[in-house]
Design an enzyme around this catalytic site. Structure first.
Site, PDB file in Angstrom:
ATOM      1  N   SER A 202     -27.672 -43.923  30.155  1.00 55.81           N
ATOM      2  CA  SER A 202     -28.154 -44.996  29.259  1.00 55.81           C
ATOM      3  C   SER A 202     -29.465 -45.515  29.815  1.00 55.81           C
ATOM      4  O   SER A 202     -29.744 -45.357  31.020  1.00 55.81           O
ATOM      5  CB  SER A 202     -27.127 -46.131  29.231  1.00 55.81           C
TER       6      SER A 202
ATOM      7  N   LYS B 280     -23.766 -46.869  35.061  1.00 61.68           N
ATOM      8  CA  LYS B 280     -24.810 -45.937  34.612  1.00 61.68           C
ATOM      9  C   LYS B 280     -25.829 -45.676  35.733  1.00 61.68           C
ATOM     10  O   LYS B 280     -26.338 -44.552  35.856  1.00 61.68           O
ATOM     11  CB  LYS B 280     -25.477 -46.468  33.339  1.00 61.68           C
TER      12      LYS B 280
ATOM     13  N   TYR C  96     -21.275 -52.191  33.409  1.00 67.38           N
ATOM     14  CA  TYR C  96     -21.833 -51.052  32.669  1.00 67.38           C
ATOM     15  C   TYR C  96     -23.105 -50.556  33.357  1.00 67.38           C
ATOM     16  O   TYR C  96     -23.271 -49.358  33.588  1.00 67.38           O
ATOM     17  CB  TYR C  96     -22.123 -51.473  31.222  1.00 67.38           C
TER      18      TYR C  96
HETATM   19  P1  NAP Z   1     -18.038 -44.202  21.035  1.00 65.77           P
HETATM   20  O1  NAP Z   1     -18.525 -44.099  19.635  1.00 65.77           O
HETATM   21  O2  NAP Z   1     -17.231 -45.380  21.446  1.00 65.77           O
HETATM   22  O3  NAP Z   1     -17.282 -42.860  21.409  1.00 65.77           O
HETATM   23  C1  NAP Z   1     -16.724 -42.726  22.684  1.00 65.77           C
HETATM   24  C2  NAP Z   1     -16.102 -41.358  22.800  1.00 65.77           C
HETATM   25  O4  NAP Z   1     -15.496 -41.257  24.096  1.00 65.77           O
HETATM   26  C3  NAP Z   1     -15.044 -41.111  21.762  1.00 65.77           C
HETATM   27  O5  NAP Z   1     -15.134 -39.784  21.307  1.00 65.77           O
HETATM   28  C4  NAP Z   1     -13.762 -41.331  22.549  1.00 65.77           C
HETATM   29  O6  NAP Z   1     -12.748 -40.526  21.977  1.00 65.77           O
HETATM   30  C5  NAP Z   1     -14.160 -40.809  23.920  1.00 65.77           C
HETATM   31  N1  NAP Z   1     -13.309 -41.301  25.002  1.00 65.77           N
HETATM   32  C6  NAP Z   1     -13.102 -42.582  25.371  1.00 65.77           C
HETATM   33  N2  NAP Z   1     -12.233 -42.630  26.385  1.00 65.77           N
HETATM   34  C7  NAP Z   1     -11.879 -41.349  26.675  1.00 65.77           C
HETATM   35  C8  NAP Z   1     -11.011 -40.739  27.608  1.00 65.77           C
HETATM   36  N3  NAP Z   1     -10.319 -41.473  28.499  1.00 65.77           N
HETATM   37  N4  NAP Z   1     -10.885 -39.391  27.609  1.00 65.77           N
HETATM   38  C9  NAP Z   1     -11.579 -38.646  26.725  1.00 65.77           C
HETATM   39  N5  NAP Z   1     -12.434 -39.156  25.814  1.00 65.77           N
HETATM   40  C10 NAP Z   1     -12.568 -40.499  25.784  1.00 65.77           C
HETATM   41  O7  NAP Z   1     -19.292 -44.195  22.048  1.00 65.77           O
HETATM   42  P2  NAP Z   1     -20.797 -43.713  21.868  1.00 65.77           P
HETATM   43  O8  NAP Z   1     -21.605 -44.883  21.451  1.00 65.77           O
HETATM   44  O9  NAP Z   1     -20.870 -42.456  21.104  1.00 65.77           O
HETATM   45  O10 NAP Z   1     -21.182 -43.474  23.401  1.00 65.77           O
HETATM   46  C11 NAP Z   1     -21.065 -42.218  24.010  1.00 65.77           C
HETATM   47  C12 NAP Z   1     -21.757 -42.266  25.356  1.00 65.77           C
HETATM   48  O11 NAP Z   1     -23.112 -42.673  25.191  1.00 65.77           O
HETATM   49  C13 NAP Z   1     -21.157 -43.244  26.355  1.00 65.77           C
HETATM   50  O12 NAP Z   1     -21.186 -42.701  27.655  1.00 65.77           O
HETATM   51  C14 NAP Z   1     -22.081 -44.446  26.259  1.00 65.77           C
HETATM   52  O13 NAP Z   1     -22.091 -45.221  27.440  1.00 65.77           O
HETATM   53  C15 NAP Z   1     -23.396 -43.745  26.042  1.00 65.77           C
HETATM   54  N6  NAP Z   1     -24.411 -44.576  25.418  1.00 65.77           N
HETATM   55  C16 NAP Z   1     -24.184 -45.150  24.200  1.00 65.77           C
HETATM   56  C17 NAP Z   1     -25.151 -45.946  23.633  1.00 65.77           C
HETATM   57  C18 NAP Z   1     -24.966 -46.632  22.308  1.00 65.77           C
HETATM   58  O14 NAP Z   1     -25.760 -47.558  22.004  1.00 65.77           O
HETATM   59  N7  NAP Z   1     -23.992 -46.227  21.492  1.00 65.77           N
HETATM   60  C19 NAP Z   1     -26.374 -46.151  24.291  1.00 65.77           C
HETATM   61  C20 NAP Z   1     -26.561 -45.538  25.523  1.00 65.77           C
HETATM   62  C21 NAP Z   1     -25.592 -44.751  26.073  1.00 65.77           C
HETATM   63  P3  NAP Z   1     -11.174 -40.856  21.956  1.00 65.77           P
HETATM   64  O15 NAP Z   1     -11.036 -42.320  21.704  1.00 65.77           O
HETATM   65  O16 NAP Z   1     -10.705 -39.976  20.858  1.00 65.77           O
HETATM   66  O17 NAP Z   1     -10.669 -40.421  23.297  1.00 65.77           O
END
Ligand code: NAP
Length: 254
Positions: A146, A163, A159
């Site tokens: 991130s 990261k 968080y």
């Molecule tokens: P999201 O929509 O909340 O999706 C999270 C994913 O992680 C889901 O597919 C969830 O699937 C899976 N997950 C959660 N716990 C898990 C576990 N114990 N085992 C296996 N899978 C698991 O999140 P996102 O926004 O796409 O974010 C994805 C990544 O990008 C994260 O690392 C986040 O920190 C990073 N990120 C996001 C943003 C943002 O603004 N969205 C910005 C920077 C970085 P299940 O619930 O089906 O397991």
């Protein structure tokens, strides 16, 4: 011209594993890798969402399967990768956030966020590297970190710590694995519209403050992460390791 072959973004014949691929950035990454020709294994806990995603990918001519996996379970991660690897591409994407003021963060919050955001990345990277080294094959490990791996922000102590840990882990892994032709990099998005941020953006004041810190004047869309995933997975990025690719709309350039 023959000494300048076109950069190769294709992934035909490669096997890719994407964690947290049931929705959001992970799902977009899985689709992008399949579009580039990889056989993609989608991993997460939600079976129905994974099955639907696989069906979509295969209906579009891609190759995909899925596994129900809790990535915080190191034995389950080892079992998958030992039995279905070696994976040439690993996208460590599963992650979480619980934004809170420092004084309200519980020990459980701290453990849960580090178990998923840091320890699970270590488990999967270790297992993928081990199987690639045993098979004497090259690989690319990509971790969705991130912009918060490079800066600080209120309500994000844990968080940001998680990261920043990934950025350090990635740099160290690039030195451990470089001689084995396994590259290790992070992708560092700004705020992207997903289930993770939906609740946060319901507060218009918060959303306005976020947008004011992004030079492009808007938050990101999951589709805007896909190109970077394919780039870092492919030979087009063959000299890049130990790096962070900033998809932050200019946030950290301020
Ligand atoms: P999201 O929509 O909340 O999706 C999270 C994913 O992680 C889901 O597919 C969830 O699937 C899976 N997950 C959660 N716990 C898990 C576990 N114990 N085992 C296996 N899978 C698991 O999140 P996102 O926004 O796409 O974010 C994805 C990544 O990008 C994260 O690392 C986040 O920190 C990073 N990120 C996001 C943003 C943002 O603004 N969205 C910005 C920077 C970085 P299940 O619930 O089906 O397991």
């Amino acid at each position: 011209m023959s000494s300048f072959p076109a950069p190769n973004f294709r992934l035909d014949g490669k096997k890719a594993l994407v964690t947290g691929a049931s929705r959001g950035i992970g799902l977009a990454a899985a689709v992008a890798l399949a579009q580039a020709g990889a056989h993609v294994t989608l991993a997460a806990r939600s079976k129905d969402e994974l099955a639907a995603a696989c069906k979509d990918i295969t209906a579009s001519g891609g190759h995909a399967d899925f596994v129900v996996l809790d990535v915080t379970d190191s034995a389950a991660v080892d079992h998958l990768i030992t039995n279905q690897g070696p994976f040439h591409v690993l996208v460590n994407n599963a992650g979480m956030n619980r934004p809170k003021p420092l004084v309200e963060v519980t020990n459980e919050d701290l453990d849960d966020i580090f178990d998923l955001n840091v320890k699970s990345v270590f488990y999967a990277s270790r297992a993928v590297a081990k199987s690639l080294i045993a098979a004497k094959q090259p690989g690319s490990i990509i971790t969705i970190s991130s912009q918060m791996g490079h800066v600080g922000a209120s309500n994000r102590t844990v968080y940001c710590a998680s990261k920043h840990a990934l950025e350090g882990m990635t740099k160290a892994l690039s030195w451990e694995l470089g001689q084995k032709n396994i590259r290790v990099n992070t992708i560092c998005p700004t705020f992207i519209e997903t289930a993770l941020t939906k609740g946060m953006f319901e507060d218009p004041t918060f959303k306005a403050s976020v947008v004011s810190k992004i030079a492009l004047g808007r938050v990101g869309h999951v589709n805007e992460v896909m190109g970077s995933v394919v780039f870092l997975a492919s030979d087009a990025s063959s000299l890049i390791t130990g790096s962070a690719l900033m998809l932050d709309g200019g946030w950290t350039a301020a």
